[in-house]
Design an enzyme around this catalytic site. Structure first.
Site, PDB file in Angstrom:
ATOM      1  N   TYR A  35      37.118 -45.301  -2.597  1.00  0.00           N
ATOM      2  CA  TYR A  35      37.223 -44.092  -1.761  1.00  0.00           C
ATOM      3  C   TYR A  35      36.812 -42.838  -2.551  1.00  0.00           C
ATOM      4  CZ  TYR A  35      39.921 -40.338   0.582  1.00  0.00           C
ATOM      5  OH  TYR A  35      40.338 -39.177   1.163  1.00  0.00           O
TER       6      TYR A  35
ATOM      7  N   ASP B  33      31.987 -51.987 -10.846  1.00  0.00           N
ATOM      8  CA  ASP B  33      33.056 -52.189  -9.862  1.00  0.00           C
ATOM      9  C   ASP B  33      33.155 -53.676  -9.566  1.00  0.00           C
ATOM     10  OD1 ASP B  33      34.489 -52.205  -7.228  1.00  0.00           O
ATOM     11  OD2 ASP B  33      34.209 -50.036  -7.361  1.00  0.00           O
TER      12      ASP B  33
ATOM     13  N   LEU C 284      48.902 -41.542   4.762  1.00  0.00           N
ATOM     14  CA  LEU C 284      49.368 -40.977   6.030  1.00  0.00           C
ATOM     15  C   LEU C 284      48.240 -40.727   7.042  1.00  0.00           C
ATOM     16  CD1 LEU C 284      51.515 -39.659   7.813  1.00  0.00           C
ATOM     17  CD2 LEU C 284      51.300 -37.564   6.431  1.00  0.00           C
TER      18      LEU C 284
ATOM     19  N   TYR D 181      53.283 -48.467 -11.335  1.00  0.00           N
ATOM     20  CA  TYR D 181      51.981 -47.812 -11.154  1.00  0.00           C
ATOM     21  C   TYR D 181      51.918 -46.530 -11.987  1.00  0.00           C
ATOM     22  CZ  TYR D 181      48.459 -44.809  -8.960  1.00  0.00           C
ATOM     23  OH  TYR D 181      47.411 -43.941  -8.750  1.00  0.00           O
TER      24      TYR D 181
HETATM   25  N1  LIG Z   1      43.873 -42.080  -3.390  1.00  0.00           N
HETATM   26  C1  LIG Z   1      44.760 -41.250  -3.952  1.00  0.00           C
HETATM   27  O1  LIG Z   1      45.415 -40.446  -3.263  1.00  0.00           O
HETATM   28  C2  LIG Z   1      44.954 -41.254  -5.457  1.00  0.00           C
HETATM   29  C3  LIG Z   1      45.910 -40.399  -6.004  1.00  0.00           C
HETATM   30  C4  LIG Z   1      46.082 -40.377  -7.385  1.00  0.00           C
HETATM   31  C5  LIG Z   1      45.314 -41.181  -8.206  1.00  0.00           C
HETATM   32  N2  LIG Z   1      44.406 -42.037  -7.658  1.00  0.00           N
HETATM   33  C6  LIG Z   1      43.608 -42.890  -8.565  1.00  0.00           C
HETATM   34  O2  LIG Z   1      42.234 -42.696  -8.293  1.00  0.00           O
HETATM   35  C7  LIG Z   1      41.504 -43.897  -8.509  1.00  0.00           C
HETATM   36  C8  LIG Z   1      40.656 -44.210  -7.281  1.00  0.00           C
HETATM   37  O3  LIG Z   1      41.507 -44.310  -6.135  1.00  0.00           O
HETATM   38  P1  LIG Z   1      40.925 -44.707  -4.709  1.00  0.00           P
HETATM   39  O4  LIG Z   1      41.886 -44.230  -3.691  1.00  0.00           O
HETATM   40  O5  LIG Z   1      39.495 -44.327  -4.621  1.00  0.00           O
HETATM   41  O6  LIG Z   1      41.065 -46.297  -4.801  1.00  0.00           O
HETATM   42  P2  LIG Z   1      40.080 -47.443  -4.285  1.00  0.00           P
HETATM   43  O7  LIG Z   1      40.900 -48.701  -4.267  1.00  0.00           O
HETATM   44  O8  LIG Z   1      39.382 -47.037  -3.039  1.00  0.00           O
HETATM   45  O9  LIG Z   1      39.010 -47.513  -5.467  1.00  0.00           O
HETATM   46  C9  LIG Z   1      39.208 -48.244  -6.663  1.00  0.00           C
HETATM   47  C10 LIG Z   1      37.890 -48.911  -7.019  1.00  0.00           C
HETATM   48  O10 LIG Z   1      38.046 -49.605  -8.267  1.00  0.00           O
HETATM   49  C11 LIG Z   1      37.559 -50.939  -8.125  1.00  0.00           C
HETATM   50  N3  LIG Z   1      38.363 -51.785  -9.029  1.00  0.00           N
HETATM   51  C12 LIG Z   1      39.688 -52.045  -8.950  1.00  0.00           C
HETATM   52  N4  LIG Z   1      40.076 -52.868  -9.948  1.00  0.00           N
HETATM   53  C13 LIG Z   1      38.961 -53.100 -10.696  1.00  0.00           C
HETATM   54  C14 LIG Z   1      38.715 -53.894 -11.859  1.00  0.00           C
HETATM   55  N5  LIG Z   1      39.692 -54.590 -12.442  1.00  0.00           N
HETATM   56  N6  LIG Z   1      37.457 -53.945 -12.349  1.00  0.00           N
HETATM   57  C15 LIG Z   1      36.448 -53.246 -11.747  1.00  0.00           C
HETATM   58  N7  LIG Z   1      36.628 -52.490 -10.636  1.00  0.00           N
HETATM   59  C16 LIG Z   1      37.865 -52.423 -10.121  1.00  0.00           C
HETATM   60  C17 LIG Z   1      37.757 -51.284  -6.666  1.00  0.00           C
HETATM   61  O11 LIG Z   1      36.919 -52.321  -6.186  1.00  0.00           O
HETATM   62  C18 LIG Z   1      37.459 -49.941  -5.995  1.00  0.00           C
HETATM   63  O12 LIG Z   1      36.073 -49.794  -5.705  1.00  0.00           O
HETATM   64  C19 LIG Z   1      42.530 -44.986  -8.849  1.00  0.00           C
HETATM   65  O13 LIG Z   1      42.528 -45.155 -10.256  1.00  0.00           O
HETATM   66  C20 LIG Z   1      43.851 -44.370  -8.380  1.00  0.00           C
HETATM   67  O14 LIG Z   1      44.925 -44.806  -9.164  1.00  0.00           O
HETATM   68  C21 LIG Z   1      44.199 -42.093  -6.303  1.00  0.00           C
END
Ligand SMILES: NC(=O)c1ccc[n+]([C@@H]2O[C@H](COP(=O)([O-])OP(=O)(O)OC[C@H]3O[C@@H](n4cnc5c(N)ncnc54)[C@H](O)[C@@H]3O)[C@@H](O)[C@H]2O)c1
Length: 335
Positions: free
Chosen positions: A15, A35, A196, A147
């Protein structure tokens, strides 16, 4: 065309990562994505502009090595990770394995290849229960779930490697990422979906009968939890600023990405009803364990250090942009 600097984007099919790939392209960088497609989508990447993709696992150091051998990265944006609080309680191994061991593999390979600049997706979940709001970066960090602990552990690792002169970094502590690119072609598609706004729109689209609100007896004006929502395109832009800051020799450290404005769950539902023109019935449910009443960032440091100012993060714009995506893609990406 002038030579474009290559930037590794781990998790670039996800995302936030896919929005960052688009922002990097627009800023003149050449994104190279690594990825494993576990939660990400190839379509998100193809919509986001030019890219090279390595479908590889962060925990596989050999795969990282062969990717680094073929490029000269100017820096890394490290989004790849697992990010479901409930799952982290049930399966800590997955969280430590990916968010800590996988991330340590990444710095090991960066070190071997002399890649010094790393921007890391950290989270407000590293703070735990707020002692006061808004929260500045020096607020104590006592995460209350695995987490948040894994993200804090990697922040601390970055600090140590930086202390040894081996890496320069910014750990960006996001508050609640929300919204979609205003073009409506990339957006939020998680399964399971715990956020949400996507769940409110599943109700608006008739996919769920109602939205369950987790607690309406909090000490907040309407009794529902207050959070700080930041538009995903603002987050993406902040990553380009963060990378540029490091490339210009700027200081390393941690930084909040939020707006400083809190909105209650019911405020968000009203904004989603206004944006979609549809009724979103809510049912009041029990509190979820570990949900603090209010989480709001002090965004001052990112403004001062990066010159970052959120541009699309008012609630009406977030809701309208997210609706454009969900209305066009009611079932997310096809893949
Ligand atoms: N969405 C939020 O509100 C939010 C808030 C705080 C922090 N984050 C952090 O931001 C980052 C991205 O979040 P997001 O919402 O885009 O998540 P997401 O799940 O949409 O994206 C994560 C991506 O990482 C890839 N991935 C996961 N594990 C992997 C691995 N072992 N090897 C290679 N690729 C891997 C997934 O395929 C995916 O494309 C994450 O690290 C998350 O902890 C997100």
């Amino acid at each position: 065309m002038p030579h474009r600097k290559e930037v590794l984007v781990t998790g670039g099919c996800g995302y936030i990562g896919s929005h960052a790939v688009r922002a990097l392209n627009e800023a003149g960088f050449a994104p190279v994505v690594l990825d494993n497609l576990s939660t990400g989508h190839l379509e998100a990447l193809t919509a986001a502009g030019d890219f090279k993709l390595y479908q590889a696992e962060l925990r596989d150091e050999n795969a990282l090595e062969s990717c680094f051998k073929q490029h000269r990265f100017t820096g890394v944006l490290h989004f790849a990770g697992v990010a479901l609080v409930g799952e982290s309680v049930r399966d800590p191994e997955k969280y430590y394995g990916t968010n800590v061991i996988g991330s340590l593999n990444l710095i090991a390979v960066c070190k071997r290849h002399g890649v010094k600049n790393l921007v890391f997706s950290s989270t407000a979940a590293t703070y735990g229960v707020p002692q006061s709001v808004p929260m500045a970066e020096d607020h104590p960090q006592h995460p209350i779930n695995p987490y948040g602990r894994t993200k804090l552990t990697f922040e601390q690792a970055l600090q140590s490697y930086h202390g040894a002169g081996q890496i320069d970094y910014l750990a960006l502590r996001y508050f609640n990422a929300a919204g979609s690119d205003p073009r409506g072609d990339i957006g939020e598609a998680h399964d399971p979906e715990t956020h949400l706004i996507p769940n409110a729109y599943r109700v608006a689209l008739g996919q769920l009968a109602h939205l369950t609100v987790h607690g309406n007896d909090y000490p907040t004006p309407d009794g529902t939890c207050i959070r700080d929502y930041i538009h995903v395109t603002d987050l993406a832009e902040a990553h380009v600023l963060a990378l540029t800051h490091l490339l210009n020799g700027g200081v390393s450290g941690a930084m909040n990405l939020g707006t400083g404005q809190g909105h209650s769950v019911l405020d968000v539902v009203k904004a989603c009803e206004a944006a979609s023109g549809r009724k979103i019935p809510v049912v009041m449910g029990a509190r979820r364990e570990g949900d603090p009443p209010s989480l709001v960032a002090d965004p001052g440091k990112a403004k001062q250090v990066l010159g970052f100012a959120a541009r699309r993060s008012d609630l009406a714009t977030i809701a309208a942009d997210a609706w454009r995506w969900f209305e066009k893609h009611p079932h997310g990406y096809a893949s």
